[in-house]
Scaffold this active site. Structure first.
Site, PDB file in Angstrom:
ATOM      1  N   LYS A  83       6.275  28.063  42.964  1.00 48.81           N
ATOM      2  CA  LYS A  83       7.594  28.340  42.379  1.00 48.81           C
ATOM      3  C   LYS A  83       8.533  28.892  43.441  1.00 48.81           C
ATOM      4  CE  LYS A  83       5.073  29.723  38.257  1.00 48.81           C
ATOM      5  NZ  LYS A  83       4.481  30.927  37.629  1.00 48.81           N
ATOM      6  N   ARG A 140      -0.582  38.919  38.684  1.00 51.32           N
ATOM      7  CA  ARG A 140      -1.440  39.949  38.119  1.00 51.32           C
ATOM      8  C   ARG A 140      -1.903  40.903  39.219  1.00 51.32           C
ATOM      9  NH1 ARG A 140      -2.953  39.374  32.613  1.00 51.32           N
ATOM     10  NH2 ARG A 140      -4.172  41.227  33.063  1.00 51.32           N
ATOM     11  N   HIS A 189     -11.631  27.349  37.354  1.00 53.41           N
ATOM     12  CA  HIS A 189     -10.453  28.071  37.854  1.00 53.41           C
ATOM     13  C   HIS A 189     -10.774  29.219  38.786  1.00 53.41           C
ATOM     14  CE1 HIS A 189      -7.054  26.289  35.675  1.00 53.41           C
ATOM     15  NE2 HIS A 189      -7.982  25.938  34.804  1.00 53.41           N
TER      16      HIS A 189
HETATM   17  C1  LIG Z   1       3.312  31.559  37.862  1.00 50.62           C
HETATM   18  C2  LIG Z   1       2.907  32.755  37.114  1.00 50.62           C
HETATM   19  C3  LIG Z   1       1.675  33.365  37.373  1.00 50.62           C
HETATM   20  C4  LIG Z   1       0.725  32.892  38.449  1.00 50.62           C
HETATM   21  O1  LIG Z   1       1.044  33.558  39.654  1.00 50.62           O
HETATM   22  P1  LIG Z   1       0.029  33.580  40.900  1.00 50.62           P
HETATM   23  O2  LIG Z   1       0.860  34.153  41.999  1.00 50.62           O
HETATM   24  O3  LIG Z   1      -0.351  32.169  41.172  1.00 50.62           O
HETATM   25  O4  LIG Z   1      -1.106  34.434  40.530  1.00 50.62           O
HETATM   26  C5  LIG Z   1       1.340  34.499  36.647  1.00 50.62           C
HETATM   27  N1  LIG Z   1       2.164  35.001  35.705  1.00 50.62           N
HETATM   28  C6  LIG Z   1       3.357  34.451  35.444  1.00 50.62           C
HETATM   29  C7  LIG Z   1       4.229  35.066  34.414  1.00 50.62           C
HETATM   30  C8  LIG Z   1       3.779  33.304  36.125  1.00 50.62           C
HETATM   31  O5  LIG Z   1       4.961  32.756  35.836  1.00 50.62           O
END
Ligand SMILES: *Cc1c(COP(=O)(O)O)cnc(C)c1O
Length: 834
Positions: free
Chosen positions: A679, A568, A376
């Protein structure tokens, strides 16, 4: 004395035989009332929506359990091949609304609640998130098991049932304050405890070898301190297909005979208190994202997950096939979510050899045909290493096995590259040095038949960089599986109005075949369709505005451009670059340079690891800059910077439908994939981003014209790195000088002198690994293109439609189909046919 009369039992009775539960309004109302009043013992005077949430969830859970048992029986009877997804994190979020959606009962249940005088929304909102993960990696595991159930694949998720999940974040005086997340405090109606499947986990002690009756060398692991792993099962429903898979989470509990010595010595209270040491193992999720953690407790967590899960699968096998493991590898596959569960490689060897009597060769053949590893991250600070000392103390038998695996492996390397000692040192699972360490990624690669990255660029960089030697030795092991997100939660569930409009336009096939969203593309030319799309997006933005007002008393203007970065907080994700741009916009307003102005609301959210000092400073910077800007009457509606506290799954479900612009601005080569980007795209946001992770594939799908690209490429980043000179960029750029002047003169920390000095120093350092300053100009120009596009709202809407239409690739249904076709090779099982 009265005594019981024993009757002969009825041999035809089946205590599990029940009539099928009704799926209509009448039955839901009856069951709701039964649970609310009898099981939970509440009446109409109870004001808390929590008990109504529980009563409804129990009624729905009954329907899941019915399908769950059937799924289990069908899998068992068909003796199909199964896969097991081992992950230290499952960031599930809420279950109620997802269960309603996947069972296809959301309308019926909403009506039933209406008749009861209740509002579905209020019940749904009272469910706490199951926050058993840090971020992308944990959420990926959750999306994966949703897709496995929807694709009718016999896959079980194995994880840990942390008593405390991801901390909840509060902002006090602009700083992050962590509050423990006791998510189980009010109980958890979705899980079932299964003491009949508990397993014993060994720690400590020592090993002893002897020769058995057949003359074979056997090793025992003795005088251990044992812990019990207790399973809790959560149902994982597929989308309207009768399949309900299992997520099995382990909780550590003390053994019955805990601390007998102290007990017998009369230290009863001390002995009982000792129970805690065992139960501490699964007490808390480590809140570090993309960061290794060398704590012994963390290694105990990892081993408990690996050992309990493997013992569980093997117990099931032995129950059917006895000690005949000849077909085990044909029927079982383990997917390791990062190196966290990779001790499973050695544990499977131990169980097969020490417990079930297989030879090294037999056990190694099985291990190497059943384990598959997903990497990852390329960040060196995230690569797990455990000290040999610690492992020898905590897991002495596992350490022996790892040494043996390494000895066999080194012989293989030496046969392939005779005399290449530097290469042997590079590839060794044991890293030499004054403190010998086990390289867990190498153990995972050596023990697996498949190694994958999570986006095209990431997989390529693994093969060329970090795992190059291994790629040269075993090119056929390496493959790519670009991440995705489940369209049930991340489009249908979180954006029901848009989903309904999409279904009205192209039918509902997209819910299980997201590539069908491409049928939306031609409608981007239809003015009436665009108007409706725009209206729906505005309504989503209004909901986000209302939510912010309600939850955090934050006022935002719905007509501004919603520019969103939630993830994060990490230096490589470059929230700082975003802030530099906001400061530049503020500088322009203060200079009166506001021709063709676009009102913009910049929303940033995310948690910092509690020990990550720089990330916490970044949160403070965002809040301070926001406070200055938002309070300045010259700024007014033109610009807003808002930090959104406590970013989590349920927050993202409200945020992503309301975003206009998705910020994906990591240094090229550092974000393995990203899933937040997917998303946002699915919900119609446009992306501003670097050529990093899955951004590259997002841009390929939607076309360069519909993506705001900026920044150095990964190759350019690495070429510049040796002679990177941030001051050169600053001297070239008067806008950047304006920004740095405001930062350096303390404009955003008037009464807190010096607090941002280390942030300023880090971005001005020629050794800044994230090279933020190098991308400033390019980022600013891309933001200007964003504004130019925004001014033509019709064009923006067209691009928004095209983004949703092109997001089909980023469904985890596609990702999981690839895992299955190329790694697991399971046959789908249609449970409803049985
Ligand atoms: C989708 C998601 C992530 C991942 O976000 P990135 O932008 O890909 O780092 C992290 N935390 C939550 C709560 C999420 O829903």
């Amino acid at each position: 004395m009265p005594h019981r009369v024993f009757h002969k039992s009825n041999p035809a009775a089946d205590i599990t035989k029940l009539p099928k539960l009704g799926m209509d309004k009448k039955h839901f109302i009856a069951d709701f009332k039964h649970y609310y009043s009898h099981r939970l013992g509440r009446d109409q005077n109870c004001r808390s929506p929590h008990y109504a949430y529980e009563a409804l969830s129990l009624a729905i859970s009954d329907r899941l359990v019915e399908r769950w048992k059937k799924t289990y029986n069908v899998y068992r009877d068909s003796d199909c091949k199964k896969a097991f997804y081992l992950s230290m994190e499952f960031l599930m979020g809420r279950s109620l609304s997802n269960a309603m959606l996947n069972l296809g009962i959301d309308d019926i249940v909403t009506q039933a609640l209406y008749d009861l005088g209740l509002e579905a929304e209020e019940l749904i909102e009272s469910e706490p998130d199951a926050g058993l993960g840090n971020g992308g990696l944990g959420r990926l595991a959750a999306c994966f098991i949703d897709s496995c159930a929807t694709l009718q694949l016999p896959v079980t998720g194995y994880g840990l049932r942390y008593e405390y999940g991801m901390f909840s974040q509060q902002i006090v005086n602009g700083e992050q304050v962590e509050r423990p997340d006791h998510w189980l405090r009010m109980g958890n109606v979705w899980e079932i405890e299964r003491p009949e499947y508990m397993h014993r986990i060994k720690f400590g002690g020592h090993t002893q070898t002897h020769i058995d009756e057949k003359g074979n060398k056997r090793t025992s692991w003795l005088d251990t301190h044992d812990v019990i792993a207790m399973p809790y099962d959560t149902p994982v429903p597929g989308y309207k297909n009768g399949t309900v898979n299992t997520l099995r989470l382990w909780k550590a509990i003390a053994t019955e005979e805990f601390n007998l010595q102290e007990f017998n010595a009369g230290d009863y209270a001390e002995a009982v208190a000792e129970k805690n040491t065992a139960e501490n193992i699964t007490m808390v999720l480590y809140p570090n994202d993309a960061n290794e953690n060398g704590k012994a407790l963390r290694l105990q967590q990892q081993y408990l997950l690996a050992s309990a899960s493997l013992q569980d699968v093997i117990a099931n096998w032995v129950g059917r096939h006895g000690n005949n493991f000849s077909k085990f590898a044909e029927k079982n596959c383990f997917q390791l979510n990062d190196t966290h569960p990779s001790i499973a490689v050695a544990e499977l060897m131990r169980l097969l050899m020490d417990i079930h009597g297989l030879s090294w060769k037999e056990a190694w053949n099985i291990t190497r045909q059943t384990m598959a590893y997903t990497n990852h991250t390329l960040l060196p600070e995230a690569l797990e290493k455990w000290s040999v000392n610690l492992m020898q103390n905590l897991l002495p038998r596992l350490m022996e096995i790892i040494f043996d695996i390494n000895a066999h492996f080194m012989a293989e390397v030496s046969a392939h590259w005779p005399g290449d000692n530097p290469r042997m040192a590079r590839m060794s699972i044991i890293e030499k040095g004054h403190q010998k360490q086990v390289r867990m990624a190498f153990l995972a690669i050596v023990g697996s038949f498949s190694v994958n990255g999570v986006a095209e660029l990431h997989s390529k960089l693994l093969q060329e960089g970090l795992f190059r030697d291994f790629y040269e030795l075993w090119p056929q092991k390496f493959n790519n599986k670009t991440n995705g997100v489940t369209p049930r939660r991340w489009l249908a569930g979180c954006n029901p109005e848009l989903a309904e409009f999409i279904t009205a336009t192209i039918g509902d096939g997209w819910l299980t075949d997201l590539s069908q969203l491409s049928k939306l593309a031609p409608y981007s030319e239809d003015a009436a369709f665009r108007q409706k799309w725009y209206d729906l997006n505005r309504a989503s933005k209004q909901r986000l505005v209302d939510y912010k007002k309600e939850e955090h008393d934050i006022e935002i203007n719905v007509d501004a451009l919603f520019d969103v970065q939630v993830k994060r907080i990490h230096e490589y994700k470059r929230q700082i670059l975003n802030v530099l741009h906001v400061i530049h916009l503020y500088d322009r307003i203060k200079r009166g340079d506001t021709q063709n102005w676009v009102d913009r609301c910049v929303l940033i959210g995310g948690k910092a690891a509690p020990g990550y000092v720089m990330a916490k400073k970044i949160i403070k910077l965002i809040n301070n800059v926001g406070n200055v800007i938002n309070a300045d009457p010259d700024v007014g509606e033109k610009l807003r910077l808002v930090f959104m506290p406590n970013y989590c799954v349920s927050a993202m479900e409200k945020i992503c439908p309301g975003a206009d612009l998705s910020e994906q601005i990591s240094t090229a080569g550092k974000e393995a994939s990203g899933t937040g980007n997917m998303k946002f795209m699915m919900n119609g946001a446009l992306t501003i981003g670097t050529l990093d992770g899955a951004n590259i594939e997002i841009r390929e799908e939607v076309g360069a014209d519909n993506f705001f690209l900026f920044g150095l490429t990964e190759t350019e980043v690495e070429a510049l790195r040796p002679h990177y000179d941030p001051n050169w960029f600053i001297n070239q750029d008067s806008d950047l000088q304006g920004v740095m002047r405001l930062l350096e003169c303390g404009h955003f920390n008037q009464f807190e002198p010096g607090i941002f000095d280390d942030i300023i120093a880090s971005i001005k350092s020629p050794h800044d690994p994230w090279m933020t300053i190098a991308d400033f100009r390019s980022y600013l120009e891309a933001q200007k293109r964003v504004e130019q596009t925004w001014r033509d709202q019709d064009r923006w809407t067209k691009m928004s439609i095209l983004n949703t239409a092109a997001s089909g690739k980023f469904s985890t249904d596609r990702t999981i189909s690839e895992y299955n076709n190329e790694i697991w090779k399971l046959s789908p099982v249609d449970v409803e046919k049985y």
